[in-house]
Design an enzyme around this catalytic site. Structure first.
Site, PDB file in Angstrom:
ATOM      1  N   ARG A  66      99.724  53.998  49.370  1.00  0.00           N
ATOM      2  CA  ARG A  66     100.814  54.064  48.385  1.00  0.00           C
ATOM      3  C   ARG A  66     101.994  53.134  48.663  1.00  0.00           C
ATOM      4  O   ARG A  66     102.849  52.963  47.803  1.00  0.00           O
ATOM      5  CB  ARG A  66     101.322  55.504  48.280  1.00  0.00           C
ATOM      6  CG  ARG A  66     101.976  55.966  49.564  1.00  0.00           C
ATOM      7  CD  ARG A  66     102.138  57.462  49.667  1.00  0.00           C
ATOM      8  NE  ARG A  66     102.761  57.789  50.939  1.00  0.00           N
ATOM      9  CZ  ARG A  66     102.139  57.758  52.112  1.00  0.00           C
ATOM     10  NH1 ARG A  66     100.861  57.441  52.184  1.00  0.00           N
ATOM     11  NH2 ARG A  66     102.784  58.033  53.218  1.00  0.00           N
ATOM     12  N   ASN A 126     114.122  62.347  54.209  1.00  0.00           N
ATOM     13  CA  ASN A 126     114.808  63.490  54.818  1.00  0.00           C
ATOM     14  C   ASN A 126     116.241  63.655  54.341  1.00  0.00           C
ATOM     15  O   ASN A 126     116.898  62.702  53.930  1.00  0.00           O
ATOM     16  CB  ASN A 126     114.733  63.395  56.343  1.00  0.00           C
ATOM     17  CG  ASN A 126     115.676  62.364  56.883  1.00  0.00           C
ATOM     18  OD1 ASN A 126     116.853  62.644  57.094  1.00  0.00           O
ATOM     19  ND2 ASN A 126     115.200  61.141  57.070  1.00  0.00           N
ATOM     20  N   CYS A 169     126.950  69.168  45.524  1.00  0.00           N
ATOM     21  CA  CYS A 169     127.170  70.107  44.416  1.00  0.00           C
ATOM     22  C   CYS A 169     125.847  70.728  43.962  1.00  0.00           C
ATOM     23  O   CYS A 169     125.815  71.845  43.460  1.00  0.00           O
ATOM     24  CB  CYS A 169     127.772  69.401  43.213  1.00  0.00           C
ATOM     25  SG  CYS A 169     129.398  68.699  43.437  1.00  0.00           S
ATOM     26  N   CYS A 181     105.238  64.839  52.578  1.00  0.00           N
ATOM     27  CA  CYS A 181     103.988  64.152  52.272  1.00  0.00           C
ATOM     28  C   CYS A 181     103.001  64.263  53.414  1.00  0.00           C
ATOM     29  O   CYS A 181     101.805  64.097  53.240  1.00  0.00           O
ATOM     30  CB  CYS A 181     104.273  62.701  51.947  1.00  0.00           C
ATOM     31  SG  CYS A 181     105.188  61.866  53.230  1.00  0.00           S
ATOM     32  N   CYS A 240     134.156  70.759  46.136  1.00  0.00           N
ATOM     33  CA  CYS A 240     133.043  70.170  46.900  1.00  0.00           C
ATOM     34  C   CYS A 240     133.616  69.298  48.025  1.00  0.00           C
ATOM     35  O   CYS A 240     134.473  68.456  47.792  1.00  0.00           O
ATOM     36  CB  CYS A 240     132.164  69.330  45.978  1.00  0.00           C
ATOM     37  SG  CYS A 240     130.910  68.379  46.853  1.00  0.00           S
TER      38      CYS A 240
HETATM   39 ZN    ZN Z   1     129.924  67.258  45.079  1.00  0.00          ZN
END
Ligand code: ZN
Length: 339
Positions: A66, A126, A169, A181, A240
């Site tokens: 791939r 990751n 968020c 995978c 946030c």
């Molecule tokens: Zn945010």
């Protein structure tokens, strides 16, 4: 020169002006695996001005199904992905300034990496690095495009600082799941679908057609014939820590950084020295020769095989220990070999 790009200049959404904009832009692609090579090839063929692609790994034969820029030869020679990708991309379009970097994206490096960058494409596997990208994107107001792919499933979202919610968020909305995978596999069409979403958004941003940018979080499963687009605009949080009114960019603090990581569930531990070093690979080979394993070397890394374990040493000091997930055990081997 413009003949090369004639078909996309004919396209209404780009045109002459869009093409000129595109040729002035610098894109950073983090990761040169399946998503990274796909996005890099499309943007290189499209004629982006500059492309920086970073990756910490080398090509293995299991990538070839791939990861579209690599060949059997790259896998046999264990060529670092950043180097193999750079070579192939320059062959595809010599008018794009392509820079491949063998490195782990860390807090220490990321600020420097994003200077003069207009867009960041996430092609990692990751969340540690994704949250780093997310914070640095907010700090410097650089858009980034999240992409993930596993099995026959894929997901993508475009973060525009000051406008859309950020990854932080969306924590509860995005499956951070443990499946990778390497544990459940992945099919190439699912990769290509995410690449299509990411690179289309990239082109919109690079030609500065911001109105056209997709605001929804898209996900799909190609095997189950499912597709969805979620409106997440209301999930933007004022408090946030990454994109709110008084951000602290928590992932850009050194404390949150792990030095040792089990990679992508694939039976490999990465050990990063506390400080960046410039490892002398020839000296290392001399040192390893006394230890009895099989040694292979190329200009970028040294591979040491002993029984069912392979240890790969990079110039920047990082070490990959294949054949285990146990960090304590991996550290023992690391110290045994390096003394
Ligand atoms: Zn945010």
């Amino acid at each position: 020169m413009q003949e090369r790009y004639s078909r996309q200049i004919l396209f209404d959404g780009i045109g002459e002006e869009g093409q000129q904009n595109l040729q002035k832009k610098h894109v950073l692609i983090v990761g040169a695996g399946a998503l990274g090579t796909g996005n890099a090839e499309i943007l290189t063929r499209a004629g982006v001005g500059r492309l920086t692609i970073v990756d910490r790994d080398y090509v293995e034969v299991s990538n070839l199904q791939r990861q579209q820029l690599y060949t059997e030869r790259d896998a046999n020679d264990r060529i670092p992905k950043a180097i193999a990708a750079q070579k192939r991309l320059r062959e595809i379009n010599p008018y794009v300034e392509v820079d491949g970097k063998i490195m782990d994206v860390t807090v220490e490096e990321i600020d420097r990496l994003v200077s003069n960058v207009d867009l960041i494409i996430d092609a990692t596997d990751n969340f540690e690095i994704r949250f780093l990208i997310n914070d640095v994107s907010q700090k410097h107001r650089i858009p980034w495009i999240y992409g993930g792919c596993v099995s026959s499933y894929g997901i993508s979202f475009t973060v525009l600082p000051g406008e859309t919610p950020c990854l932080n968020c969306l924590l509860e909305t995005i499956p951070l799941g443990g499946a990778t995978c390497d544990t459940v596999g992945v099919i190439a069409p699912a990769v290509q679908m995410v690449v299509a979403y990411q690179s289309a958004e990239a082109l919109k941003i690079l030609v500065e057609d911001f109105e056209a940018v997709r605001r929804k979080l898209v996900s799909f499963d190609l095997w189950k014939n499912e597709q969805s687009a979620i409106d997440v605009s209301r999930l933007r949080k004022e408090d946030c820590p990454s994109c709110g009114t008084s951000p602290t960019y928590p992932y850009l603090s050194y404390e949150n950084q792990t030095k040792t990581a089990v990679l992508c569930g694939r039976n490999t531990v990465q050990i990063r020295p506390p400080k960046k070093v410039n490892r002398d690979l020839n000296a290392l080979v001399t040192q390893l020769e006394n230890q009895g394993g099989a040694i292979e070397q190329n200009p970028f890394l040294v591979s040491y095989q002993s029984e069912d374990r392979r240890v790969v040493f990079f110039k920047d000091g990082r070490v990959l220990i294949h054949g285990m997930k146990d960090i304590v055990e991996a550290k023992k081997i690391y110290h045994q070999l390096l003394g």
